[in-house]
Design a protein around this motif. Structure first.
Motif, short mmCIF file in Angstrom:
data_model
loop_
_atom_site.label_atom_id
_atom_site.label_comp_id
_atom_site.label_asym_id
_atom_site.label_seq_id
_atom_site.Cartn_x
_atom_site.Cartn_y
_atom_site.Cartn_z
N ALA A 39 0.85 -1.19 0.00
CA ALA A 39 0.00 0.00 0.00
C ALA A 39 0.88 1.24 0.00
O ALA A 39 2.04 1.21 0.40
N VAL A 40 0.31 2.34 -0.45
CA VAL A 40 1.01 3.62 -0.49
C VAL A 40 0.19 4.64 0.28
O VAL A 40 -1.03 4.71 0.14
N ASP A 41 0.85 5.40 1.12
CA ASP A 41 0.19 6.50 1.82
C ASP A 41 -0.02 7.63 0.82
O ASP A 41 0.90 8.38 0.52
N GLN A 42 -1.25 7.71 0.29
CA GLN A 42 -1.49 8.66 -0.79
C GLN A 42 -1.51 10.11 -0.31
O GLN A 42 -1.50 11.03 -1.12
N THR A 43 -1.50 10.31 1.01
CA THR A 43 -1.36 11.68 1.50
C THR A 43 0.08 12.18 1.32
O THR A 43 0.34 13.38 1.44
N CYS A 44 1.01 11.26 1.05
CA CYS A 44 2.42 11.63 0.82
C CYS A 44 2.83 11.39 -0.63
O CYS A 44 3.99 11.15 -0.93
N VAL A 45 1.84 11.45 -1.53
CA VAL A 45 2.09 11.28 -2.97
C VAL A 45 1.83 12.61 -3.66
O VAL A 45 0.85 13.29 -3.37
N ASP A 46 2.71 12.97 -4.58
CA ASP A 46 2.52 14.20 -5.34
C ASP A 46 3.17 14.03 -6.71
O ASP A 46 3.88 13.05 -6.96
N VAL A 47 2.91 14.97 -7.61
CA VAL A 47 3.48 14.90 -8.96
C VAL A 47 4.40 16.10 -9.19
O VAL A 47 4.17 17.19 -8.66
N PHE A 48 5.43 15.85 -10.00
CA PHE A 48 6.42 16.87 -10.31
C PHE A 48 6.83 16.71 -11.77
O PHE A 48 6.85 15.60 -12.30
N TRP A 49 7.20 17.81 -12.40
CA TRP A 49 7.83 17.71 -13.72
C TRP A 49 9.22 17.10 -13.54
O TRP A 49 9.96 17.45 -12.63
N LEU A 50 9.57 16.18 -14.42
CA LEU A 50 10.84 15.48 -14.30
C LEU A 50 12.03 16.44 -14.30
O LEU A 50 13.00 16.24 -13.57
N ASP A 51 11.95 17.50 -15.10
CA ASP A 51 13.09 18.41 -15.19
C ASP A 51 13.26 19.28 -13.95
O ASP A 51 14.24 20.02 -13.84
N THR A 52 12.31 19.19 -13.00
CA THR A 52 12.46 19.93 -11.73
C THR A 52 13.01 19.06 -10.62
O THR A 52 13.25 19.55 -9.51
N LEU A 53 13.22 17.76 -10.90
CA LEU A 53 13.70 16.81 -9.91
C LEU A 53 15.21 16.64 -10.03
O LEU A 53 15.80 16.93 -11.07
N PRO A 54 15.86 16.14 -8.98
CA PRO A 54 17.30 15.87 -9.07
C PRO A 54 17.61 14.87 -10.18
O PRO A 54 16.75 14.07 -10.59
N LYS A 99 7.79 14.80 1.35
CA LYS A 99 7.77 15.59 2.58
C LYS A 99 8.15 17.03 2.24
O LYS A 99 9.06 17.27 1.44
N MET A 100 7.45 17.96 2.84
CA MET A 100 7.70 19.37 2.60
C MET A 100 8.50 19.96 3.75
O MET A 100 8.16 19.75 4.93
N VAL A 101 9.55 20.68 3.41
CA VAL A 101 10.38 21.37 4.41
C VAL A 101 10.48 22.83 3.98
O VAL A 101 11.02 23.11 2.90
N ASP A 102 9.94 23.71 4.80
CA ASP A 102 9.93 25.14 4.46
C ASP A 102 9.30 25.38 3.08
O ASP A 102 9.84 26.11 2.23
N SER A 103 8.17 24.72 2.87
CA SER A 103 7.39 24.85 1.63
C SER A 103 8.12 24.31 0.40
O SER A 103 7.70 24.56 -0.74
N GLN A 104 9.19 23.54 0.61
CA GLN A 104 9.92 22.93 -0.50
C GLN A 104 9.94 21.42 -0.31
O GLN A 104 10.02 20.93 0.81
N ALA A 105 9.85 20.70 -1.42
CA ALA A 105 9.88 19.23 -1.35
C ALA A 105 11.27 18.75 -0.94
O ALA A 105 12.28 19.21 -1.47
N ASP A 106 11.30 17.83 0.01
CA ASP A 106 12.55 17.19 0.43
C ASP A 106 12.74 15.94 -0.44
O ASP A 106 12.00 14.96 -0.30
N PHE A 107 13.71 15.97 -1.33
CA PHE A 107 13.89 14.88 -2.29
C PHE A 107 14.59 13.67 -1.69
O PHE A 107 14.69 12.63 -2.34
#
Length: 227
Positions: A39-54, A99-107
């Motif tokens: 199972a996945v905790d869907q409250t901790c699921v989000d989408v991002f553009w690939l070019d914005t990820l590490p 997880k969000m840290v200071d309004s930024q996603a923690d990768f």
């Protein structure tokens, strides 16, 4: 006595490179089949553009796609890199453990679990392809959530319709409101990058004969905003 028969010709062996590629592909296939469902905790699921990820997420996206549609890792990465620049085409990735840290996603703990790619089609239309959810997470609503995100992004771009093709997921997309389209949009007819060389040539020859069938795939479309 008659002379002994000649020895059989040696069996042709694949090159070391081909053997290594086949072994790697088999190992990855086995790994994907052996993943336990969870199972996945869907409250901790989000989408991002690939070019914005590490950059490491580029490899994760390539591996995810290659489990479903095998090709060389290098070719897949190059394809994703080429399609991750503004404007479209662009890849949208679904991640867990967000997880969000200071309004930024923690990768740090994020893991990629889904992917979809949007291409410009006509001026008001887009096409989505390479839609996939990690195999052991399917059936939990993540596919629907990913497509909802795709549609939301397309609306934000002021697009009117989304086209897609599938050979075996028609029922899933019908449940999301997609309807059968007699033909793919004209802008991608003959596009070997999207359709594959064989499918594109097959479609072009049928259209030349006035045949509205689309080969081995079904095309679907959904209106996402009022005309």
């Amino acid at each position: 006595p008659p002379p002994p028969p000649p020895p059989p010709p040696p069996l042709l062996q694949p090159s070391p490179t081909a053997q290594k590629a086949a072994k790697s592909s088999k190992e990855k296939s086995n790994q994907s089949m052996d993943l336990p469902r969870r199972a996945v905790d869907q409250t901790c699921v989000d989408v991002f553009w690939l070019d914005t990820l590490p950059p490491s997420f580029l490899d994760e996206a390539a591996d995810l796609l290659n489990f479903q549609w095998p090709r060389s890792h290098h070719a897949r990465v190059r394809s994703l890199e080429r399609k991750s620049n503004l404007p479209l085409p662009r890849s949208l990735c679904m991640c867990e453990n967000v997880k969000m840290v200071d309004s930024q996603a923690d990768f740090t703990s994020m893991r990629l679990i889904g992917h979809a790619r949007l291409h410009q089609c006509e001026e008001d239309d887009v096409i989505v392809e390479s839609v996939i959810i990690k195999s052991n997470l399917r059936g939990s609503g993540l596919g629907r959530a990913l497509m909802n995100a795709v549609e939301s992004e397309a609306r934000g771009m002021k697009k009117r319709r989304i086209f897609l093709s599938t050979s075996d997921k028609q029922t899933f997309y019908h449940h999301l409101g997609y309807v059968d389209s007699p033909l793919p949009p004209k802008a991608i007819v003959g596009n070997t990058e999207l359709l594959g060389k064989e499918e594109a040539q097959h479609l072009l020859s049928r259209l030349a004969r006035g045949d509205s069938q689309c080969g081995s795939t079904s095309w679907l479309v959904k209106e996402i905003r009022a005309i």
